[in-house]
Write a protein that holds these residues in place. Structure first.
Motif, short mmCIF file in Angstrom:
data_model
loop_
_atom_site.label_atom_id
_atom_site.label_comp_id
_atom_site.label_asym_id
_atom_site.label_seq_id
_atom_site.Cartn_x
_atom_site.Cartn_y
_atom_site.Cartn_z
N ASN A 235 66.27 1.95 38.81
CA ASN A 235 67.52 1.25 39.10
C ASN A 235 67.44 -0.16 38.54
N LYS A 236 68.17 -0.43 37.46
CA LYS A 236 68.15 -1.77 36.85
C LYS A 236 69.13 -2.72 37.53
N GLY A 237 69.99 -2.16 38.41
CA GLY A 237 71.02 -2.97 39.03
C GLY A 237 70.64 -3.46 40.42
N ALA A 238 71.66 -3.77 41.21
CA ALA A 238 71.46 -4.30 42.55
C ALA A 238 70.69 -3.30 43.41
N PRO A 239 69.87 -3.78 44.35
CA PRO A 239 69.11 -2.88 45.21
C PRO A 239 70.02 -1.93 46.00
N TYR A 240 69.48 -0.76 46.32
CA TYR A 240 70.22 0.19 47.13
C TYR A 240 70.31 -0.26 48.58
N VAL A 241 69.24 -0.87 49.09
CA VAL A 241 69.27 -1.34 50.48
C VAL A 241 69.94 -2.70 50.55
N ASP A 242 70.52 -3.01 51.69
CA ASP A 242 71.20 -4.28 51.87
C ASP A 242 70.24 -5.41 52.21
N LYS A 243 69.12 -5.04 52.83
CA LYS A 243 68.22 -6.07 53.37
C LYS A 243 66.81 -5.53 53.42
#
Length: 543
Positions: A235-243
């Motif tokens: 995943n090169k983008g934003a993390p899947y988890v929020d925190k």
């Protein structure tokens, strides 16, 4: 992206902690992810985005400022990206710098930066000037600044190009570029916070806005604009988890209990005695990897007794690594005989085999060498002596349970050849002070660096602060190894130095520790064995 228990020490602490940094392992890494699927799982849970990922971390960071800390791992590395990286095969690859070049004389490194990278929150673009300022800050204030080498000046000829000029070639600089030491920092936040930047850091990483609860936890939220993950991340983008939350639980029983309750997703540094118990928990996987470092029995080579190479060789032959690994470490380690473990570039199978042959466990040969050096057991008490003085040595080590078990086995093994060992356990500060001052005989410590330059930092005459070793030919080769820019040629230089270190041993290499991590109710966990990074942006929670 998270550093997997990567502890980084200043030059004064190298050889005491699993130090340093960054990246690079050529050859065999020995790292072997081994996910163990739970046997009692009722079925695979569906992965979801969002939620909070909880990690039990072994050590609380002193600061979140990567240029001030001497202890850099996944807990304080989250807001940052490196300029270069290593892929899953150990090859140097782009990250924030899309390309790089080294001049023919090895004195100028040119980085061409990506144009799409933005600083967290502000959205201001990362520029060559911000990278230049960050590197200049590191070489100005960091306790580990010597690791950057003999930098002369830094220039930013245009918005996306950085040139680093060196007074002389410095090959280990590649690994600095893979570390978070030289990470681009938000210039506006630096201006605002100054030396308190670590209280509220802003950079380019996948997680940001830390909340620190001293003695308890540090947490981060995802950077929603992140879109420049490392090449090895899925995943090169934003993390899947929020925190993500790192909890600091010092007591092993408490850590294990919380993991069993399901309040922890990733449990780092699992004690070997708990592995089988955790494997049986539904949703749990056990991940194993060799550390990029080595435990060793060090000699204080300044002492008169260790100026006789036969004494050192005899002690090396008395050591049997198999019971050390199987009994003291419950099998979670790999024996090592040569000066470098397989997880550090410069490791040579030729040298390892030579050392293994020379120093295979051989009590009779060890006794013969001691006798040739004038040490025999004339009174039948089991301890050899010379001129009426028994061969009795103090073994200094920090208060680490595993090392204490190793020390007890070494004590029994050395007694077999007539050497009396007195075990002295102290806090790390005392061990550091005594070994630096040379107030010791034998010691048990550990080191780590993802570059063969570790041998320069440990063995070169002016830097050898633990084993106090001096060999002009070794010095010559280790200095040369810092200046040879072609990797194949450079590794040959280190192989030659390692051969000398085997024949005139400054220490007895013992083993490479196998780190165990337990994960629960997540998917996407993996470890880059060449950087120690866990791309946390890849992870989804399954329950």
């Amino acid at each position: 992206m998270a550093k997997h228990t990567r502890r980084i020490g200043s030059l004064a602490t190298i050889g005491l902690s699993v130090t340093l940094l960054l990246a690079a392992c050529s050859g065999t890494t020995g790292t072997k992810p081994s996910g163990t699927e739970p046997s009692a799982s009722p079925g695979k849970a569906e992965a979801t985005t969002g939620g909070t990922l909880v990690i039990a971390a072994p050590v609380e960071p002193d600061t979140l400022d990567p240029q001030i800390t001497t202890w850099l791992d996944n807990t304080n590395n989250q807001p940052y990206d490196s300029l270069l990286s290593r892929d899953m095969q150990g090859k140097l690859v782009p990250h924030l710098a899309e390309s790089w070049q080294v001049s023919d004389d090895g004195k100028v490194w040119t980085l061409v930066l990506r144009k799409d990278v933005k600083f967290q929150s502000s959205g201001a673009p990362m520029t060559a000037e911000s990278v230049k300022a960050s590197i200049e800050r590191f070489v100005s204030i960091s306790p580990s600044k010597d690791l950057a080498g003999p930098i002369d000046k830094i220039e930013a000829p245009d918005a996306n190009t950085v040139k680093i000029y060196f007074k002389e070639p410095f090959a280990p600089f590649a690994n600095m570029l893979v570390s978070s030491f030289l990470t681009p920092l938000d210039p506006e936040r630096l201006k605002e916070k100054g030396d308190k930047f670590g209280e509220a850091p802003l950079a380019t990483g996948p997680f940001m806005n830390p909340e620190v609860k001293r003695g308890a936890s540090v947490s981060y939220v995802k950077n929603p604009d992140y879109n420049w993950g490392p090449l090895y991340a899925d995943n090169k983008g934003a993390p899947y988890v929020d925190k993500i939350v790192f909890r600091f639980l010092k007591d092993d029983d408490t850590r294990i209990l919380e993991f069993k309750k399901g309040t922890i997703n990733i449990l780092q540094e699992v004690p070997s005695t708990y592995v089988k118990e955790l494997e049986a928990i539904p949703g749990t996987k056990i991940e194993k990897s060799l550390e990029q470092g080595m435990r060793y029995l060090g000699f204080n080579n300044q002492k008169e007794i260790f100026k006789d190479v036969r004494i050192k060789q005899a002690i090396a032959m008395a050591v049997d690594r198999d019971p050390i690994v199987q009994v003291a470490l419950a099998g979670f380690a790999k024996p090592n005989f040569g000066p470098l473990p397989p997880t550090i570039p410069g490791y040579s199978e030729k040298i390892e085999n030579m050392a293994k042959e020379m120093y295979a466990h051989n009590v009779d040969k060890a006794k013969q060498l001691l006798a040739e050096a004038g040490y025999t057991d004339s009174n039948g008490d089991g301890i050899v002596e010379k001129d009426g003085k028994p061969l009795s040595l103090e073994l200094l080590l920090p208060a680490d349970p595993a090392l204490q078990r190793v020390a007890q086995i070494l004590q029994a093994q050395l007694k077999e050849i007539g050497v009396d060992i007195k075990i002295a356990v102290h806090d790390i500060a005392t061990v550091r002070d005594r070994t630096t001052k040379g107030n010791h005989e034998l010691f048990l410590l550990f080191f780590g660096l993802n570059d063969p330059d570790i041998l320069y930092l440990l063995m070169q005459t002016d830097n050898s602060r633990r084993v106090h070793y001096s060999n002009p030919k070794v010095d010559e080769l280790l200095v040369k190894g810092r200046t040879v820019m072609k990797e194949d040629e450079r590794m040959k230089v280190y192989e030659e130095a390692e051969e000398l270190l085997v024949k005139d041993p400054p220490w007895v290499p013992l083993y490479v520790n196998e780190t165990v991590t337990a994960t629960r109710n997540i998917e996407g966990y993996k470890l880059n064995p060449f950087t120690g990074d866990i791309p946390l942006a890849d992870i989804k929670i399954t329950k």
